[in-house]
Motif scaffolding. Structure first.
Motif, short mmCIF file in Angstrom:
data_model
loop_
_atom_site.label_atom_id
_atom_site.label_comp_id
_atom_site.label_asym_id
_atom_site.label_seq_id
_atom_site.Cartn_x
_atom_site.Cartn_y
_atom_site.Cartn_z
N MET A 1 -49.20 -17.76 8.79
CA MET A 1 -48.05 -16.84 8.62
C MET A 1 -48.50 -15.39 8.64
SD MET A 1 -44.82 -17.49 8.32
CE MET A 1 -44.10 -16.31 7.19
N THR A 2 -47.84 -14.65 9.46
CA THR A 2 -48.22 -13.24 9.50
C THR A 2 -47.38 -12.43 8.51
OG1 THR A 2 -48.17 -11.25 10.84
CG2 THR A 2 -46.71 -13.01 11.55
N ASN A 3 -48.02 -11.41 8.00
CA ASN A 3 -47.38 -10.52 7.06
C ASN A 3 -46.72 -9.35 7.78
OD1 ASN A 3 -46.85 -9.46 4.54
ND2 ASN A 3 -48.81 -8.37 4.45
N LYS A 4 -46.94 -9.32 9.10
CA LYS A 4 -46.45 -8.17 9.87
C LYS A 4 -45.00 -8.38 10.25
CE LYS A 4 -50.98 -7.32 11.73
NZ LYS A 4 -51.91 -7.69 12.79
N ILE A 5 -44.12 -7.59 9.68
CA ILE A 5 -42.70 -7.78 10.00
C ILE A 5 -42.34 -7.01 11.27
CG2 ILE A 5 -41.91 -5.94 8.42
CD1 ILE A 5 -39.48 -7.85 7.88
N LEU A 6 -43.05 -5.88 11.49
CA LEU A 6 -42.77 -5.06 12.67
C LEU A 6 -44.06 -4.77 13.42
CD1 LEU A 6 -40.40 -3.28 14.01
CD2 LEU A 6 -41.59 -1.39 12.94
N GLN A 7 -44.03 -4.99 14.72
CA GLN A 7 -45.20 -4.65 15.55
C GLN A 7 -44.77 -3.75 16.69
OE1 GLN A 7 -45.68 -8.94 15.56
NE2 GLN A 7 -47.88 -8.57 15.75
N VAL A 8 -45.34 -2.57 16.70
CA VAL A 8 -45.03 -1.62 17.77
C VAL A 8 -46.26 -1.60 18.67
CG1 VAL A 8 -44.50 0.80 18.29
CG2 VAL A 8 -43.58 -0.27 16.22
N ASN A 9 -46.06 -1.95 19.94
CA ASN A 9 -47.19 -2.17 20.81
C ASN A 9 -47.14 -1.27 22.05
OD1 ASN A 9 -49.38 -3.40 22.16
ND2 ASN A 9 -47.98 -4.85 23.14
N LYS A 10 -48.04 -0.29 22.09
CA LYS A 10 -48.14 0.64 23.24
C LYS A 10 -46.77 1.17 23.67
CE LYS A 10 -52.37 -1.42 24.90
NZ LYS A 10 -52.75 -2.73 25.38
N LEU A 11 -45.97 1.50 22.71
CA LEU A 11 -44.58 1.91 22.99
C LEU A 11 -44.51 3.28 23.65
CD1 LEU A 11 -41.58 1.10 22.56
CD2 LEU A 11 -41.65 2.45 20.46
N LYS A 12 -43.73 3.33 24.73
CA LYS A 12 -43.46 4.62 25.38
C LYS A 12 -41.95 4.81 25.49
CE LYS A 12 -47.57 4.88 28.27
NZ LYS A 12 -48.12 5.19 29.57
N LYS A 13 -41.52 6.03 25.24
CA LYS A 13 -40.13 6.38 25.51
C LYS A 13 -40.12 7.73 26.21
CE LYS A 13 -35.90 6.62 25.92
NZ LYS A 13 -35.24 5.73 26.89
N HIS A 14 -39.80 7.71 27.48
CA HIS A 14 -39.73 8.94 28.27
C HIS A 14 -38.27 9.23 28.58
CE1 HIS A 14 -44.08 8.24 29.95
NE2 HIS A 14 -44.04 8.38 28.64
N PHE A 15 -37.92 10.51 28.59
CA PHE A 15 -36.56 10.90 28.99
C PHE A 15 -36.63 11.59 30.34
CE2 PHE A 15 -36.43 11.08 24.28
CZ PHE A 15 -35.36 10.24 24.04
N ASP A 16 -35.81 11.12 31.28
CA ASP A 16 -35.75 11.76 32.60
C ASP A 16 -34.84 12.98 32.51
OD1 ASP A 16 -37.42 9.98 33.87
OD2 ASP A 16 -35.78 8.54 34.14
N MET A 17 -35.36 14.10 32.94
CA MET A 17 -34.57 15.33 32.90
C MET A 17 -34.24 15.76 34.33
SD MET A 17 -34.63 15.69 29.67
CE MET A 17 -34.19 17.34 29.19
N ARG A 18 -33.57 16.90 34.43
CA ARG A 18 -33.24 17.40 35.76
C ARG A 18 -34.51 17.78 36.52
NH1 ARG A 18 -29.69 22.09 34.29
NH2 ARG A 18 -30.74 21.70 32.33
N ARG A 19 -34.39 17.93 37.80
CA ARG A 19 -35.49 18.33 38.69
C ARG A 19 -36.72 17.43 38.56
NH1 ARG A 19 -33.67 23.35 36.92
NH2 ARG A 19 -35.44 23.65 35.54
N GLY A 20 -36.47 16.18 38.25
CA GLY A 20 -37.57 15.21 38.21
C GLY A 20 -38.53 15.37 37.04
N GLN A 21 -38.20 16.25 36.09
CA GLN A 21 -39.09 16.40 34.94
C GLN A 21 -38.92 15.24 33.97
OE1 GLN A 21 -38.07 20.33 33.47
NE2 GLN A 21 -39.99 21.08 34.29
N VAL A 22 -40.02 14.91 33.31
CA VAL A 22 -39.98 13.80 32.36
C VAL A 22 -40.49 14.27 31.00
CG1 VAL A 22 -40.87 11.48 31.88
CG2 VAL A 22 -40.39 12.14 34.23
N VAL A 23 -39.71 14.03 29.96
CA VAL A 23 -40.16 14.33 28.60
C VAL A 23 -40.84 13.08 28.04
CG1 VAL A 23 -39.48 15.00 26.26
CG2 VAL A 23 -38.20 15.87 28.22
N LYS A 24 -42.15 13.20 27.80
CA LYS A 24 -42.86 12.05 27.27
C LYS A 24 -42.80 12.09 25.75
CE LYS A 24 -45.80 11.79 31.30
NZ LYS A 24 -47.09 12.09 31.88
N ALA A 25 -41.64 11.78 25.20
CA ALA A 25 -41.41 11.94 23.75
C ALA A 25 -42.31 11.00 22.94
CB ALA A 25 -39.95 11.70 23.43
#
Ligand SMILES: Nc1ncnc2c1ncn2[C@@H]1O[C@H](COP(=O)(O)OP(=O)(O)OP(=O)(O)O)[C@@H](O)[C@H]1O
Ligand SMILES: [Mg+2]
Length: 337
Positions: A1-25
């Motif tokens: 049994m694992t004690n880990k309730i949440l595992q975040v794995n190499k998570l990326k969230k990028h936002f696409d902006m105008r003119r092809g720009q990307v915010v790598k938040a």
């Protein structure tokens, strides 16, 4: 049994902006949260803390990587599973002024999630539960018919906490729940969260930009810089033996109550602003503000590695593979002893 309730794995969230720009938040973050603990996430404004919280909650799609809650990947849940998930994970928001609907009474605000999820058979039962929740968060039943504007910031945050507790969740993401409050009220809200955690066995992801309050409440702390984690360890270790120059700088900004120590200790002032996540520096994102930056820091992104038991850091100063004559043990210290 694992004690880990949440595992975040190499998570990326990028936002696409105008003119092809990307915010790598959020740009490749990994950490686990154990059942019953408080995991603190800190870093300065704009480094991606809220985006991580929202992506974990499934409010944002993930760009890459994944989030697993109790064995299930949350971005792959179907509608029914998602409903069940939202009963278990809730969020407390940064701004108690903006997050409560001004046109609803406290009773309506707290009862709404119960209605949405079809909990309790009658309005009367729901109202009883609202009274119970108000008392749990240190308010009382007379407050039920009032509107948010009739309350102080601290009281409003208590209403937000009561609402988050309405579905009896086991995981709460608290996104800077005390930042908008007076210092005197902050401690009260922190104490309330601690008490609720003990009573209900809750797990918390506690987001903040200031390390001093986070230390009091967290078991472990992750330090973020520009969309990445730079250090992660227990809250005690982070204070006793911070490794990353950014963590040291954040710690050195916390005043020490003893005037003798305060006067003598070295303060690390970070120069410049947080760079843009649209165009982050090459290699290590912190190098442009790091007092110990080496040539390699511009060339190569430092690996995320466990340098001692449960102490993770991403910094070339601790990278065994980096050959650099200047690379002595870091001289940066924050205390005067
Ligand atoms: N919906 C969005 N669209 C585009 N860019 C966004 C969006 N949300 C956040 N960002 C950008 O992503 C970066 C991280 O933002 P985020 O709100 O996650 O930071 P934070 O660490 O929570 O900051 P704060 O302490 O001020 O709340 C910022 O550069 C922000 O401008
Ligand atoms: Mg935020």
């Amino acid at each position: 049994m694992t004690n880990k309730i949440l595992q975040v794995n190499k998570l990326k969230k990028h936002f696409d902006m105008r003119r092809g720009q990307v915010v790598k938040a959020v740009d490749g973050v990994s950490f686990d949260v154990n059942k019953g603990e408080t995991f603190g996430l800190v870093g300065e404004s704009g480094c991606g803390k809220s985006t991580i919280g929202r992506t974990i909650m499934g409010l944002y799609e993930n760009t890459a990587g994944d989030v697993t809650f109790d064995g299930k990947k949350i971005h792959e849940l179907n509608v029914k599973e998602k409903n069940a998930f939202y009963r278990r994970m809730q969020m407390i928001f940064q701004d108690p002024y903006a997050s409560l609907n001004p046109r609803s009474t406290v009773k309506e605000i707290i009862a709404e999630p119960m209605e949405v999820h079809g909990l309790y058979k009658s309005d009367k039962e729901r109202l009883e539960r609202v009274y119970e929740l108000l008392e749990e968060v240190g308010l009382n039943r007379d407050h039920a018919n009032r509107y948010p504007h009739e309350f102080s910031g601290g009281q409003r945050q208590r209403i937000g906490i009561a609402r988050a507790l309405a579905l009896d969740p086991d995981f709460i993401i608290a996104d800077e729940p005390i930042s908008a409050l007076d210092v005197s009220v902050q401690a009260q809200v922190v104490n309330l969260l601690k008490r609720l955690q003990e009573e209900k066995g809750l797990t918390f992801l506690f987001i903040a930009h200031d390390l001093s309050m986070v230390k009091q409440i967290s078991d472990r702390i992750g330090v973020m810089y520009l969309g990445n984690l730079v250090e992660l360890t227990s809250s005690d270790k982070l204070y006793e033996n911070p490794l990353h120059p950014y963590t040291k700088a954040l710690l050195s900004a916390i005043p020490i109550p003893d005037p003798d120590i305060e006067e003598k200790r070295e303060r690390i002032i970070l120069e410049g602003e947080l760079p843009s996540p649209i165009n982050p520096p090459s290699g290590c994102a912190f190098r442009t503000r790091c007092p110990l930056a080496m040539d390699v820091c511009a060339e190569k992104k430092p690996a995320w590695q466990e340098v001692s038991d449960n102490h993770y850091v991403a910094c070339h100063l601790y990278d065994e593979t980096v050959e650099d004559p200047d690379k002595a043990a870091p001289k940066l210290t924050i205390s005067s002893q």
